[in-house]
Write a protein that holds these residues in place. Structure first.
Motif, PDB file in Angstrom:
ATOM      1  N   PHE A 116      24.834  -9.314 -52.081  1.00 26.21           N
ATOM      2  CA  PHE A 116      24.769  -9.229 -50.623  1.00 26.21           C
ATOM      3  C   PHE A 116      26.063  -9.745 -49.987  1.00 26.21           C
ATOM      4  N   ILE A 117      26.662 -10.776 -50.579  1.00 25.65           N
ATOM      5  CA  ILE A 117      27.945 -11.267 -50.061  1.00 25.65           C
ATOM      6  C   ILE A 117      29.014 -10.191 -50.200  1.00 25.65           C
ATOM      7  N   ALA A 118      29.015  -9.493 -51.340  1.00 25.01           N
ATOM      8  CA  ALA A 118      29.990  -8.416 -51.547  1.00 25.01           C
ATOM      9  C   ALA A 118      29.786  -7.305 -50.513  1.00 25.01           C
ATOM     10  N   ILE A 119      28.534  -6.961 -50.231  1.00 22.72           N
ATOM     11  CA  ILE A 119      28.245  -5.943 -49.215  1.00 22.72           C
ATOM     12  C   ILE A 119      28.724  -6.415 -47.847  1.00 22.72           C
ATOM     13  N   ALA A 120      28.445  -7.680 -47.535  1.00 22.94           N
ATOM     14  CA  ALA A 120      28.877  -8.233 -46.244  1.00 22.94           C
ATOM     15  C   ALA A 120      30.396  -8.228 -46.124  1.00 22.94           C
ATOM     16  N   LEU A 121      31.098  -8.519 -47.214  1.00 17.36           N
ATOM     17  CA  LEU A 121      32.562  -8.476 -47.184  1.00 17.36           C
ATOM     18  C   LEU A 121      33.061  -7.064 -46.914  1.00 17.36           C
ATOM     19  N   GLY A 122      32.379  -6.073 -47.489  1.00 22.73           N
ATOM     20  CA  GLY A 122      32.742  -4.689 -47.211  1.00 22.73           C
ATOM     21  C   GLY A 122      32.576  -4.354 -45.732  1.00 22.73           C
ATOM     22  N   PHE A 123      31.446  -4.757 -45.135  1.00 24.31           N
ATOM     23  CA  PHE A 123      31.231  -4.552 -43.699  1.00 24.31           C
ATOM     24  C   PHE A 123      32.295  -5.275 -42.875  1.00 24.31           C
ATOM     25  N   THR A 124      32.635  -6.487 -43.308  1.00 18.17           N
ATOM     26  CA  THR A 124      33.608  -7.289 -42.565  1.00 18.17           C
ATOM     27  C   THR A 124      34.984  -6.632 -42.555  1.00 18.17           C
ATOM     28  N   ILE A 125      35.385  -6.088 -43.696  1.00 14.03           N
ATOM     29  CA  ILE A 125      36.691  -5.420 -43.767  1.00 14.03           C
ATOM     30  C   ILE A 125      36.702  -4.154 -42.909  1.00 14.03           C
ATOM     31  N   ILE A 126      35.613  -3.379 -42.971  1.00 13.79           N
ATOM     32  CA  ILE A 126      35.531  -2.176 -42.127  1.00 13.79           C
ATOM     33  C   ILE A 126      35.570  -2.552 -40.651  1.00 13.79           C
ATOM     34  N   PHE A 127      34.851  -3.601 -40.296  1.00 12.21           N
ATOM     35  CA  PHE A 127      34.851  -4.060 -38.902  1.00 12.21           C
ATOM     36  C   PHE A 127      36.248  -4.476 -38.466  1.00 12.21           C
ATOM     37  N   PHE A 128      36.962  -5.189 -39.334  1.00 13.99           N
ATOM     38  CA  PHE A 128      38.326  -5.607 -38.993  1.00 13.99           C
ATOM     39  C   PHE A 128      39.219  -4.405 -38.700  1.00 13.99           C
ATOM     40  N   VAL A 129      39.147  -3.384 -39.549  1.00 13.46           N
ATOM     41  CA  VAL A 129      39.985  -2.198 -39.351  1.00 13.46           C
ATOM     42  C   VAL A 129      39.624  -1.504 -38.051  1.00 13.46           C
ATOM     43  N   LEU A 130      38.325  -1.266 -37.826  1.00 14.17           N
ATOM     44  CA  LEU A 130      37.908  -0.567 -36.610  1.00 14.17           C
ATOM     45  C   LEU A 130      38.211  -1.384 -35.359  1.00 14.17           C
ATOM     46  N   PHE A 131      37.917  -2.676 -35.414  1.00 16.23           N
ATOM     47  CA  PHE A 131      38.140  -3.527 -34.245  1.00 16.23           C
ATOM     48  C   PHE A 131      39.621  -3.585 -33.885  1.00 16.23           C
ATOM     49  N   THR A 132      40.480  -3.689 -34.896  1.00 17.04           N
ATOM     50  CA  THR A 132      41.917  -3.750 -34.631  1.00 17.04           C
ATOM     51  C   THR A 132      42.422  -2.435 -34.041  1.00 17.04           C
ATOM     52  N   LEU A 133      41.970  -1.306 -34.589  1.00 21.95           N
ATOM     53  CA  LEU A 133      42.385  -0.008 -34.063  1.00 21.95           C
ATOM     54  C   LEU A 133      41.901   0.200 -32.629  1.00 21.95           C
ATOM     55  N   ILE A 134      40.667  -0.221 -32.371  1.00 22.56           N
ATOM     56  CA  ILE A 134      40.127  -0.075 -31.011  1.00 22.56           C
ATOM     57  C   ILE A 134      40.874  -0.984 -30.037  1.00 22.56           C
ATOM     58  N   SER A 135      41.179  -2.200 -30.463  1.00 17.79           N
ATOM     59  CA  SER A 135      41.872  -3.141 -29.578  1.00 17.79           C
ATOM     60  C   SER A 135      43.282  -2.673 -29.259  1.00 17.79           C
ATOM     61  N   LEU A 136      43.944  -2.056 -30.236  1.00 18.91           N
ATOM     62  CA  LEU A 136      45.341  -1.640 -30.060  1.00 18.91           C
ATOM     63  C   LEU A 136      45.473  -0.139 -29.828  1.00 18.91           C
ATOM     64  N   ARG A 137      44.386   0.505 -29.380  1.00 18.48           N
ATOM     65  CA  ARG A 137      44.390   1.956 -29.254  1.00 18.48           C
ATOM     66  C   ARG A 137      45.447   2.466 -28.278  1.00 18.48           C
ATOM     67  N   ALA A 138      45.826   1.661 -27.287  1.00 17.08           N
ATOM     68  CA  ALA A 138      46.825   2.106 -26.308  1.00 17.08           C
ATOM     69  C   ALA A 138      48.190   2.298 -26.947  1.00 17.08           C
ATOM     70  N   SER A 139      48.402   1.710 -28.109  1.00 17.47           N
ATOM     71  CA  SER A 139      49.699   1.807 -28.780  1.00 17.47           C
ATOM     72  C   SER A 139      49.686   2.783 -29.945  1.00 17.47           C
ATOM     73  N   LEU A 140      48.603   3.550 -30.101  1.00 15.42           N
ATOM     74  CA  LEU A 140      48.432   4.382 -31.282  1.00 15.42           C
ATOM     75  C   LEU A 140      48.683   5.856 -31.035  1.00 15.42           C
ATOM     76  N   GLY A 141      49.083   6.235 -29.842  1.00 19.97           N
ATOM     77  CA  GLY A 141      49.264   7.651 -29.547  1.00 19.97           C
ATOM     78  C   GLY A 141      48.042   8.224 -28.864  1.00 19.97           C
ATOM     79  N   ALA A 142      48.219   9.301 -28.140  1.00 19.86           N
ATOM     80  CA  ALA A 142      47.153   9.841 -27.295  1.00 19.86           C
ATOM     81  C   ALA A 142      45.948  10.313 -28.107  1.00 19.86           C
ATOM     82  N   ARG A 143      46.186  11.042 -29.195  1.00 18.72           N
ATOM     83  CA  ARG A 143      45.064  11.598 -29.962  1.00 18.72           C
ATOM     84  C   ARG A 143      44.232  10.499 -30.614  1.00 18.72           C
TER      85      ARG A 143
END
Length: 237
Positions: A116-143
């Motif tokens: 379960f810890i390994a599964i949670a770590l997988g969710f945490t890494i995915i969340f980090f990637v998505l959250f960072t992209l969403i937070s910095l979306r203004a700098s990522l290009g229009a599309r």
């Protein structure tokens, strides 16, 4: 000023805290078998006179055992080399370094807990990637910015982050209670034993400190994601 500070926290500080939480959780999960063999552990058995002769002031040489979620490392004396098991989701701790009269009370938690810890770590890494992209979306290009601005993606990011937080924290709490009981029983057995009791003491390790710090860091981006989800839902009405 407050608006600027809020923007800085959301755009820069929260992703950094999310990354820091991932690193701390990885250290706590993979130690001591994979990395930081003697620096980080969830439970440590070390040579000590604190239970057998509390009035003594000199040090004592003897075996040391480092236990983690995926296995154990050990050394036979203070200057000896460290031997580690291969990491496994259902480890069997190698207690051969301990003397024969040491209490046989140190067992691994159930196999589902590290999984379960390994599964949670997988969710945490995915969340980090998505959250960072969403937070910095203004700098990522229009599309890419348009894709990151979709409410369904922001909703998925928040739910993945929440699942990672709840599953991981609950799993580490289970291990903390398991090891806490093992430490209590181990020390009680030695302190109530005969004069020949081994000169050892068990303590919960600094790995748990890293875990609690990691989830405190994790809470900041998670709250930001949930708040953004609330704002998005309100704006869509």
């Amino acid at each position: 000023m407050i608006a600027g500070l809020s923007k800085a926290v959301t755009l820069y500080l929260a992703p950094l805290l999310s990354l820091a939480s991932i690193l701390l959780l990885l250290f706590a999960f993979f130690a001591p078998t994979v990395l930081l063999h003697t620096q980080v552990a969830l439970l440590v058995v070390s040579p000590s006179l604190s239970l057998t002769n509390p009035s003594a002031s000199q040090g004592v040489d003897g075996p040391t055992l480092f236990l983690g979620a995926l296995g154990s490392c050990s050394r036979h004396n203070n200057d000896g080399g460290v031997t580690c098991e291969a990491p496994a989701l259902s480890p069997t701790y190698d207690l051969s370094a301990l003397p024969a009269n040491a209490p046989d009370l140190l067992t691994a938690p159930t196999a589902t807990t590290p999984a379960f810890i390994a599964i949670a770590l997988g969710f945490t890494i995915i969340f980090f990637v998505l959250f960072t992209l969403i937070s910095l979306r203004a700098s990522l290009g229009a599309r890419l910015a348009a894709a990151m601005d979709r409410p369904v993606l922001q909703r998925a990011s928040a739910w993945i982050g929440l699942l990672g937080f709840m599953i991981g924290l609950t799993s580490f709490l289970v291990i903390r209670m398991w090891f806490g009981k093992a430490v209590e029983d181990f020390n009680l057995s030695i302190s109530h034993g005969a004069a020949g009791s081994p000169q050892l003491v068990a303590n919960t390790g600094n790995g748990f400190t890293m875990v609690w710090a990691a989830y405190a860091f994790y809470a900041v981006p998670l709250i930001c994601a949930l708040a953004r989800l609330h704002v998005t839902a309100t704006a869509s009405k």
